[in-house]
Scaffold this motif. Structure first.
Motif, PDB file in Angstrom:
ATOM      1  N   MET A  32      32.206  41.906  50.356  1.00 39.71           N
ATOM      2  CA  MET A  32      32.684  42.205  49.002  1.00 39.71           C
ATOM      3  C   MET A  32      32.976  43.690  48.767  1.00 39.71           C
ATOM      4  O   MET A  32      33.990  44.012  48.144  1.00 39.71           O
ATOM      5  CB  MET A  32      31.695  41.676  47.961  1.00 39.71           C
ATOM      6  N   PRO A  33      32.169  44.646  49.252  1.00 40.94           N
ATOM      7  CA  PRO A  33      32.541  46.063  49.057  1.00 40.94           C
ATOM      8  C   PRO A  33      33.886  46.411  49.695  1.00 40.94           C
ATOM      9  O   PRO A  33      34.665  47.183  49.117  1.00 40.94           O
ATOM     10  CB  PRO A  33      31.399  46.835  49.722  1.00 40.94           C
ATOM     11  N   VAL A  34      34.194  45.837  50.850  1.00 42.41           N
ATOM     12  CA  VAL A  34      35.475  46.090  51.502  1.00 42.41           C
ATOM     13  C   VAL A  34      36.604  45.474  50.678  1.00 42.41           C
ATOM     14  O   VAL A  34      37.655  46.090  50.479  1.00 42.41           O
ATOM     15  CB  VAL A  34      35.482  45.524  52.943  1.00 42.41           C
ATOM     16  N   ILE A  35      36.377  44.278  50.174  1.00 42.04           N
ATOM     17  CA  ILE A  35      37.391  43.594  49.374  1.00 42.04           C
ATOM     18  C   ILE A  35      37.686  44.392  48.103  1.00 42.04           C
ATOM     19  O   ILE A  35      38.850  44.626  47.756  1.00 42.04           O
ATOM     20  CB  ILE A  35      36.926  42.164  49.032  1.00 42.04           C
ATOM     21  N   LEU A  36      36.634  44.828  47.408  1.00 43.75           N
ATOM     22  CA  LEU A  36      36.825  45.579  46.172  1.00 43.75           C
ATOM     23  C   LEU A  36      37.492  46.928  46.417  1.00 43.75           C
ATOM     24  O   LEU A  36      38.332  47.368  45.623  1.00 43.75           O
ATOM     25  CB  LEU A  36      35.492  45.755  45.454  1.00 43.75           C
ATOM     26  N   ALA A  37      37.137  47.582  47.513  1.00 44.44           N
ATOM     27  CA  ALA A  37      37.780  48.853  47.850  1.00 44.44           C
ATOM     28  C   ALA A  37      39.264  48.634  48.163  1.00 44.44           C
ATOM     29  O   ALA A  37      40.112  49.442  47.781  1.00 44.44           O
ATOM     30  CB  ALA A  37      37.073  49.504  49.037  1.00 44.44           C
ATOM     31  N   ALA A  70      35.285  53.857  54.378  1.00 53.42           N
ATOM     32  CA  ALA A  70      33.829  53.950  54.313  1.00 53.42           C
ATOM     33  C   ALA A  70      33.197  52.563  54.197  1.00 53.42           C
ATOM     34  O   ALA A  70      32.178  52.285  54.842  1.00 53.42           O
ATOM     35  CB  ALA A  70      33.418  54.820  53.124  1.00 53.42           C
ATOM     36  N   ALA A  71      33.801  51.694  53.408  1.00 57.19           N
ATOM     37  CA  ALA A  71      33.260  50.335  53.264  1.00 57.19           C
ATOM     38  C   ALA A  71      33.377  49.560  54.567  1.00 57.19           C
ATOM     39  O   ALA A  71      32.456  48.830  54.958  1.00 57.19           O
ATOM     40  CB  ALA A  71      33.986  49.601  52.141  1.00 57.19           C
ATOM     41  N   ARG A  72      34.490  49.741  55.272  1.00 57.05           N
ATOM     42  CA  ARG A  72      34.650  49.070  56.577  1.00 57.05           C
ATOM     43  C   ARG A  72      33.640  49.600  57.582  1.00 57.05           C
ATOM     44  O   ARG A  72      33.066  48.839  58.361  1.00 57.05           O
ATOM     45  CB  ARG A  72      36.066  49.282  57.102  1.00 57.05           C
TER      46      ARG A  72
END
Length: 89
Positions: A32-37, A70-72
C-alpha cells in the motif's frame, strides 16, 4: 429467432471464487505505501500536463518520484528481511 440470454447466473456462479484470499489481501496491505506513492506521482504529473511545468510542479514531481523510490526500497528491504532465516551458520 435468436434469444438474448443474460449471463448473470454464469457470472455470479463463480463470485465466491473471485474474492481475494487472505494472503493476497496481506500482500496488498504490504504494498500500500508503494501504491499510494505511485498515485501521488501520477497526480503530480497530471497536474503539470495541461501547462508548462513551473519550478513548483517540477519539485512536486521530483519529490513524488523520490517517495515512490523510497517506498519501493522499503518494501524490497522488508521482503528480503522476511525471507532470510535467522541466525548465523
Amino acid at each position: 429467432m435468436n434469444h438474448i440470454v443474460t449471463v448473470q447466473d454464469a457470472v455470479t456462479a463463480f463470485a465466491d471464487f473471485m474474492e481475494p484470499t487472505a494472503a493476497e489481501l496481506d500482500a496488498i496491505e504490504r504494498e500500500m505505501p508503494v501504491i499510494l506513492a505511485g498515485v501521488d506521482l501520477v497526480d503530480a504529473q497530471i497536474t503539470a500536463l495541461d501547462r508548462t511545468p513551473n519550478e513548483m510542479d517540477n519539485r512536486r514531481i521530483r519529490r513524488a518520484r523520490n517517495r515512490v523510490l523510497a517506498a519501493r526500497r522499503e518494501l524490497a528491504n522488508r521482503t528480503v528481511g522476511a525471507n532470510l532465516s535467522g541466525g548465523a551458520a
